[in-house]
Design a protein around this motif. Structure first.
Motif, PDB file in Angstrom:
ATOM      1  N   LYS A 192       1.205 -13.359  -0.261  1.00  0.00           N
ATOM      2  CA  LYS A 192       2.650 -13.404  -1.076  1.00  0.00           C
ATOM      3  C   LYS A 192       3.257 -14.886  -0.745  1.00  0.00           C
ATOM      4  O   LYS A 192       4.045 -15.442  -1.555  1.00  0.00           O
ATOM      5  CB  LYS A 192       3.341 -12.216  -1.048  1.00  0.00           C
ATOM      6  N   LEU A 193       3.236 -15.156   0.484  1.00  0.00           N
ATOM      7  CA  LEU A 193       3.939 -16.207   1.151  1.00  0.00           C
ATOM      8  C   LEU A 193       4.166 -17.673   0.415  1.00  0.00           C
ATOM      9  O   LEU A 193       5.155 -17.876  -0.188  1.00  0.00           O
ATOM     10  CB  LEU A 193       3.651 -16.555   2.706  1.00  0.00           C
ATOM     11  N   PRO A 194       3.264 -18.078  -0.220  1.00  0.00           N
ATOM     12  CA  PRO A 194       3.281 -19.448  -1.116  1.00  0.00           C
ATOM     13  C   PRO A 194       4.128 -19.135  -2.179  1.00  0.00           C
ATOM     14  O   PRO A 194       5.066 -20.030  -2.406  1.00  0.00           O
ATOM     15  CB  PRO A 194       1.786 -19.736  -1.275  1.00  0.00           C
ATOM     16  N   GLU A 195       3.900 -18.126  -3.009  1.00  0.00           N
ATOM     17  CA  GLU A 195       4.444 -17.832  -4.041  1.00  0.00           C
ATOM     18  C   GLU A 195       6.214 -17.795  -3.758  1.00  0.00           C
ATOM     19  O   GLU A 195       7.225 -18.194  -4.305  1.00  0.00           O
ATOM     20  CB  GLU A 195       4.156 -16.566  -4.693  1.00  0.00           C
ATOM     21  N   ALA A 196       6.500 -17.003  -2.616  1.00  0.00           N
ATOM     22  CA  ALA A 196       7.689 -16.540  -2.044  1.00  0.00           C
ATOM     23  C   ALA A 196       8.350 -17.797  -1.798  1.00  0.00           C
ATOM     24  O   ALA A 196       9.639 -17.943  -1.940  1.00  0.00           O
ATOM     25  CB  ALA A 196       7.800 -15.597  -0.878  1.00  0.00           C
ATOM     26  N   ILE A 197       8.004 -18.895  -0.960  1.00  0.00           N
ATOM     27  CA  ILE A 197       8.475 -20.116  -0.577  1.00  0.00           C
ATOM     28  C   ILE A 197       8.518 -20.848  -1.924  1.00  0.00           C
ATOM     29  O   ILE A 197       9.751 -21.444  -1.879  1.00  0.00           O
ATOM     30  CB  ILE A 197       7.500 -20.910   0.397  1.00  0.00           C
ATOM     31  N   ALA A 198       7.987 -20.881  -2.869  1.00  0.00           N
ATOM     32  CA  ALA A 198       8.013 -21.748  -4.195  1.00  0.00           C
ATOM     33  C   ALA A 198       9.518 -21.426  -4.708  1.00  0.00           C
ATOM     34  O   ALA A 198      10.225 -22.016  -5.187  1.00  0.00           O
ATOM     35  CB  ALA A 198       6.948 -21.634  -5.000  1.00  0.00           C
ATOM     36  N   MET A 199       9.539 -19.857  -4.769  1.00  0.00           N
ATOM     37  CA  MET A 199      10.676 -19.409  -5.315  1.00  0.00           C
ATOM     38  C   MET A 199      12.129 -19.801  -4.465  1.00  0.00           C
ATOM     39  O   MET A 199      12.918 -20.022  -5.233  1.00  0.00           O
ATOM     40  CB  MET A 199      10.433 -17.697  -5.316  1.00  0.00           C
TER      41      MET A 199
ATOM     42  N   LEU B 276      13.707  -9.816  -2.702  1.00  0.00           N
ATOM     43  CA  LEU B 276      12.932  -9.698  -3.945  1.00  0.00           C
ATOM     44  C   LEU B 276      11.518  -9.753  -3.840  1.00  0.00           C
ATOM     45  O   LEU B 276      10.942  -9.030  -4.502  1.00  0.00           O
ATOM     46  CB  LEU B 276      13.423 -10.922  -4.931  1.00  0.00           C
ATOM     47  N   ASN B 277      10.909 -10.556  -2.893  1.00  0.00           N
ATOM     48  CA  ASN B 277       9.431 -10.552  -2.790  1.00  0.00           C
ATOM     49  C   ASN B 277       9.243  -9.248  -2.210  1.00  0.00           C
ATOM     50  O   ASN B 277       8.121  -8.761  -2.528  1.00  0.00           O
ATOM     51  CB  ASN B 277       9.277 -11.639  -1.885  1.00  0.00           C
TER      52      ASN B 277
ATOM     53  N   VAL C  33      10.110 -20.482   8.594  1.00  0.00           N
ATOM     54  CA  VAL C  33       9.078 -19.998   7.568  1.00  0.00           C
ATOM     55  C   VAL C  33       8.392 -18.647   7.983  1.00  0.00           C
ATOM     56  O   VAL C  33       8.514 -17.466   7.506  1.00  0.00           O
ATOM     57  CB  VAL C  33       7.888 -20.952   6.957  1.00  0.00           C
ATOM     58  N   ALA C  34       8.056 -18.816   9.275  1.00  0.00           N
ATOM     59  CA  ALA C  34       7.548 -17.724  10.058  1.00  0.00           C
ATOM     60  C   ALA C  34       8.513 -16.174   9.903  1.00  0.00           C
ATOM     61  O   ALA C  34       8.046 -15.105   9.806  1.00  0.00           O
ATOM     62  CB  ALA C  34       7.050 -18.004  11.445  1.00  0.00           C
ATOM     63  N   ASP C  35       9.817 -16.611  10.333  1.00  0.00           N
ATOM     64  CA  ASP C  35      10.969 -15.586  10.273  1.00  0.00           C
ATOM     65  C   ASP C  35      10.841 -15.002   8.881  1.00  0.00           C
ATOM     66  O   ASP C  35      11.161 -13.934   8.550  1.00  0.00           O
ATOM     67  CB  ASP C  35      12.007 -16.291  10.723  1.00  0.00           C
ATOM     68  N   PHE C  36      11.073 -15.979   7.865  1.00  0.00           N
ATOM     69  CA  PHE C  36      11.124 -15.620   6.593  1.00  0.00           C
ATOM     70  C   PHE C  36       9.924 -14.658   6.179  1.00  0.00           C
ATOM     71  O   PHE C  36      10.240 -13.676   5.495  1.00  0.00           O
ATOM     72  CB  PHE C  36      11.151 -16.927   5.731  1.00  0.00           C
TER      73      PHE C  36
END
Ligand SMILES: [Zn+2]
Length: 451
Positions: A10-17, A127-128, A430-433
């Motif tokens: 899911k991470l790429p989508e979450a980062i884009a958001m 939200l993710n 990003v790793a913490d996110f």
């Protein structure tokens, strides 16, 4: 369910958001981008199938309410409330940023943006987590959000919304907006917050600035204010305002034990300190957790430009914040400061309260507190430390006041020790996110299963 792998996918989508959200400025202090941000928050919620209401009838920037129903196997009798804010601090001084403050660029595994750590990363992580749970059988519990837009300016309207919409926001437990890892890479959770009495002092000496040769005979607003301020606190760190400590409840033995066990941060290297700590040899955790403060945040008067200008300033001002502990009342503190100034002959020095908030501390024995700790350990696979309260401030008290003083509130987030919230080059890793998303998934799962 292998949630770790799910989160990774899911991470790429979450980062884009998150990048899109961070690129939208939302500066409450300057009134920038508020309506656009509210629309974006609503869109993010509705895209996930949540119900969204924008509340704007109690003044100030709108408060966003969101609600997500439990899935078919979820527990409708358990409601978790998330508190977030969509506003951010001003980016200034912009020239001190090494990347654009609203660029949301990722450099060396860190996402840089004003608001990344405070508090946009947390909202997007939550939200993710909801998205993942919904995609995998549905939410294990009912979830609500209160997302306000004035946290960075002291949440002046929030208590009115909480009072009016108490039934809407009612919940069994609450996850607060912020958090992250400390210098030792431990996850820090906090179960309370200090209060605030923010004071502004004014002193006027004349109608006009005067040639400083007249300093031979004229009093001076700057000296006058400095003398007044000097009566408020002793050189050895005792606040001298009569009655200031009257309502402070001494920490219990259990709380003291927690303070003893918490790590002591190396503040000297963290901030490049030029002076020793004002707490001397005492464990600084005691003051950070249990003692009120009085801090001069700024003093302004006369000429501070290049070179010299000989002038006797007509006015001086100072901003002073007092961090309060549970049971202290900001309005009462203001009255005591006023009385103190009068008693010491400073009736001409004006003082007003810019904002005030009371402190809040959750009952640490509530099972929800331990649940947040346990799921954090599982998600981050690192040490987790629980602070009875933060040394900082937020509008936690009105949540207790209007939703119930027994509401357990724990704060957790995806910041790190060098997140630089409120300062240039704010960032999250990003790793913490990623782990932050996982933490919220595991927490909601446990929370729904717990009856
Ligand atoms: Zn902030």
């Amino acid at each position: 369910m292998n949630w770790r792998a799910q989160v990774q996918d899911k991470l790429p989508e979450a980062i884009a958001m998150l990048q899109r959200y961070c690129r939208q400025p939302s500066i409450s202090a300057q009134g920038v981008g508020i309506a656009e941000t509210v629309a974006m928050v609503r869109e993010m919620i509705e895209n996930l199938g949540g119900e969204c209401r924008v509340l704007d009838d109690c003044g100030g920037n709108p408060v966003v309410y969101a609600s997500f129903e439990p899935g078919p196997n979820g527990n409708p009798n358990r409601t978790l409330l998330f508190y977030n804010h969509y506003d951010v601090q001003p980016p200034e001084p912009v020239e001190e940023w090494t990347v654009p403050p609203f660029g949301a660029e990722i450099v060396d595994g860190k996402l840089y943006a004003r608001g990344a750590a405070d508090n946009k990363g947390e909202l997007v992580a939550r939200l993710n987590a909801i998205a993942l749970l919904k995609e995998n059988g549905g939410l294990p519990c009912r979830v609500k959000f209160l997302i306000e837009g004035e946290e960075e300016i002291g949440s002046p309207a929030l208590p009115r919304y909480l009072e009016k919409y108490a039934d809407l926001f009612r919940a069994d437990a609450c996850i607060w907006e912020f958090g992250g890892k400390n210098q030792y890479e431990q996850v820090e959770l906090v179960a309370g917050i200090k209060g605030m009495c923010y004071l502004q002092f004014w002193c006027y000496g004349a109608d006009v600035d005067v040639h400083s040769s007249m300093g031979a005979v004229l009093d001076n607003a700057a000296w006058r204010l400095v003398h007044a301020l000097a009566t408020l606190k002793s050189a050895d760190n005792r606040i001298l305002v009569e009655g200031f400590y009257d309502d402070v409840v001494p920490p219990t033995e259990a709380l003291k034990r927690i303070a003893d066990e918490l790590p002591v941060e190396d503040l000297k290297s963290l901030y490049g300190l030029r002076r020793p700590l004002i707490t001397g040899d005492a464990n600084p955790n005691y003051a950070l957790l249990f003692e009120p403060t009085m801090t001069i945040c700024g003093i302004e008067s006369g000429y501070t430009g290049e070179g010299s200008k000989t002038v006797l300033p007509k006015r001086a001002q100072a901003k002073v914040d007092c961090r309060l502990v549970p049971n202290q009342d900001p309005d009462d503190i203001l009255r005591k400061v006023r009385r103190h100034l009068d008693k010491h002959g400073f009736t001409d020095v004006e003082v007003t309260q810019i904002n005030g908030e009371r402190a809040y501390r959750s009952n640490l024995d509530h099972p929800f507190v331990q649940m947040v700790v346990d799921t954090a350990k599982a998600a981050y696979e690192t040490e987790v430390v629980l602070h009875p309260n933060s040394a900082g401030t937020g509008p936690m008290y009105p949540f207790g006041e209007f939703l119930g003083m027994d509401l357990p509130i724990v704060s957790t987030g995806c910041g790190w020790w060098n997140s630089r919230a409120h300062a240039p080059d704010e960032s999250i890793r990003v790793a913490d996110f990623e782990r932050g998303i996982l933490h919220m998934v595991l927490l909601m799962e446990r929370f729904g299963a717990d009856v």
